[in-house]
Scaffold this active site. Structure first.
Site, PDB file in Angstrom:
ATOM      1  N   LYS A   1     -46.271 -25.544  13.444  1.00  0.00           N
ATOM      2  CA  LYS A   1     -46.337 -26.126  12.103  1.00  0.00           C
ATOM      3  C   LYS A   1     -45.621 -25.260  11.061  1.00  0.00           C
ATOM      4  CE  LYS A   1     -51.080 -24.575  11.353  1.00  0.00           C
ATOM      5  NZ  LYS A   1     -50.879 -23.426  10.470  1.00  0.00           N
TER       6      LYS A   1
ATOM      7  N   ARG B   1     -58.061 -16.376  18.188  1.00  0.00           N
ATOM      8  CA  ARG B   1     -57.512 -17.261  17.147  1.00  0.00           C
ATOM      9  C   ARG B   1     -57.723 -18.726  17.523  1.00  0.00           C
ATOM     10  NH1 ARG B   1     -51.508 -15.641  16.756  1.00  0.00           N
ATOM     11  NH2 ARG B   1     -51.325 -17.164  15.074  1.00  0.00           N
TER      12      ARG B   1
ATOM     13  N   ARG C   1     -46.341  -8.998  18.355  1.00  0.00           N
ATOM     14  CA  ARG C   1     -47.121  -8.793  17.131  1.00  0.00           C
ATOM     15  C   ARG C   1     -48.606  -8.673  17.488  1.00  0.00           C
ATOM     16  NH1 ARG C   1     -46.631 -13.430  12.695  1.00  0.00           N
ATOM     17  NH2 ARG C   1     -48.248 -14.126  14.098  1.00  0.00           N
TER      18      ARG C   1
ATOM     19  N   ARG D   1     -44.072 -15.068  22.536  1.00  0.00           N
ATOM     20  CA  ARG D   1     -43.410 -14.759  21.273  1.00  0.00           C
ATOM     21  C   ARG D   1     -43.116 -13.273  21.127  1.00  0.00           C
ATOM     22  NH1 ARG D   1     -45.486 -17.972  16.152  1.00  0.00           N
ATOM     23  NH2 ARG D   1     -47.191 -16.487  16.095  1.00  0.00           N
TER      24      ARG D   1
ATOM     25  N   ARG E   1     -58.794 -23.808   5.937  1.00  0.00           N
ATOM     26  CA  ARG E   1     -59.037 -23.411   7.300  1.00  0.00           C
ATOM     27  C   ARG E   1     -60.474 -23.738   7.723  1.00  0.00           C
ATOM     28  NH1 ARG E   1     -55.739 -19.408  10.047  1.00  0.00           N
ATOM     29  NH2 ARG E   1     -54.599 -18.818   8.201  1.00  0.00           N
TER      30      ARG E   1
END
Ligand code: ZN
Length: 227
Positions: free
Chosen positions: A16, A175, A164, A130, A91
Site C-alpha cells: 500500500k 507486526r 531493516r 526486503r 490503525r
C-alpha cells in the site's frame, strides 16, 4: 471537483505504501504516511510535534490524541484542501473514531477506504525478502521480486543492503499479529459505513494501481451524479 480524502488500509507487505506514492503523483494529492509526518512534525518543532517528541524521547508510544493532533495539522494545511491520502492511520478502532470526530469538526468526509488485500503467506514472503540500502533508506529492493544487480549491493549508490529492524522475522510475525488483532476490525467498521473498497494486492503493482484508478473514477462519477 469534490475532495478526494482517501485512507489506505492493508497488512504490512500489502504494497500500500507503493500505491500511496503512485496515487500521490497520479492525483496530485499529499500522501501522509503516519511515521513520516510524525517525524516531520517533531523536526519542524510544531506544538504537537513537541508533544510527540516527549513520548518518542522516552521510547513510549505516542498516544492517539497526539497523533490525531499531528494529522489534523496536516489536513488543515492548504496542500490538503482538495484531498489527501492517509497511510498507517487509523490503525485501531479508537483511532478511527477519533479521526471521524476530527473530520466532522473540519466538516469533511472520508471519500473511501481502500483495502489492499494480500494473504498472510504472501505478506510474509514479501517482507522477508526486503533489503534496504544503508546509505539511503528510500532505496528498497526485494531479493525475489526486485533484486539488485549485484548481490546485497545498492544499484544506485553502492550502499550495503541490509534487513531493516522492522523486517526481521520475529518482528514481521509480531507486526502481522498486531495488524490482525488491532487493525483488521477496521474493515468491518468502514464496511458498515459503506466506504470500504477492496483491491486485490496480490496482482502486479501496475494492475493494482489500475484497479484503484478505476475505483476512484467510479466514485467521482457517482459523486458528480449526486451533485
Ligand atoms: Zn542506495
Amino acid at each position: 471537483m469534490p475532495e478526494l480524502n482517501l485512507i489506505l488500509l492493508g497488512p504490512p507487505g500489502s504494497g500500500k505504501g507503493t500505491q500511496g506514492e503512485r496515487l500521490q503523483e497520479d492525483f496530485r494529492l499529499p500522501y501522509y504516511a503516519t511515521g513520516d509526518i510524525l517525524r516531520a512534525a517533531v523536526k519542524e518543532g510544531t506544538e504537537v510535534g513537541k508533544k510527540a517528541k516527549e513520548y518518542m524521547d522516552r521510547g513510549d508510544l505516542v498516544p492517539d490524541e497526539v497523533i490525531i493532533g499531528v494529522i489534523a495539522e496536516r489536513l488543515q494545511d492548504e496542500e490538503a484542501a482538495d484531498g489527501f491520502i492517509l497511510d498507517g492511520f487509523p490503525r485501531t478502532l479508537a483511532q478511527a473514531e477519533a479521526l471521524d470526530a476530527k473530520m466532522k469538526e473540519l466538516r469533511r468526509e472520508i471519500t473511501a477506504v481502500i483495502l489492499v488485500e494480500v494473504s498472510e503467506g504472501e505478506a510474509l514472503r514479501r517482507l522477508a525478502g526486503r533489503r534496504t540500502c544503508e546509505k539511503n533508506p528510500s532505496h528498497i529492493y526485494h531479493l525475489e521480486l526486485d533484486p539488485p544487480k549485484n548481490d546485497e549491493v545498492c544499484d544506485l549508490d553502492g550502499g550495503k543492503l541490509t534487513v531493516r529492524d522492522d523486517d526481521k522475522p520475529e518482528v514481521i510475525t509480531n507486526r502481522l499479529a498486531q495488524y490482525r488483532e488491532k487493525t483488521e476490525p477496521l474493515i468491518g467498521y468502514y464496511e458498515d459505513r459503506g466506504i470500504l473498497q477492496r483491491v486485490n494486492g496480490e496482482l502486479p503493482p501496475d494492475e493494482v494501481e489500475e484497479r484503484i484508478h478505476a475505483l476512484i473514477g467510479t466514485l467521482r462519477r457517482e459523486e458528480e451524479m449526486e451533485i
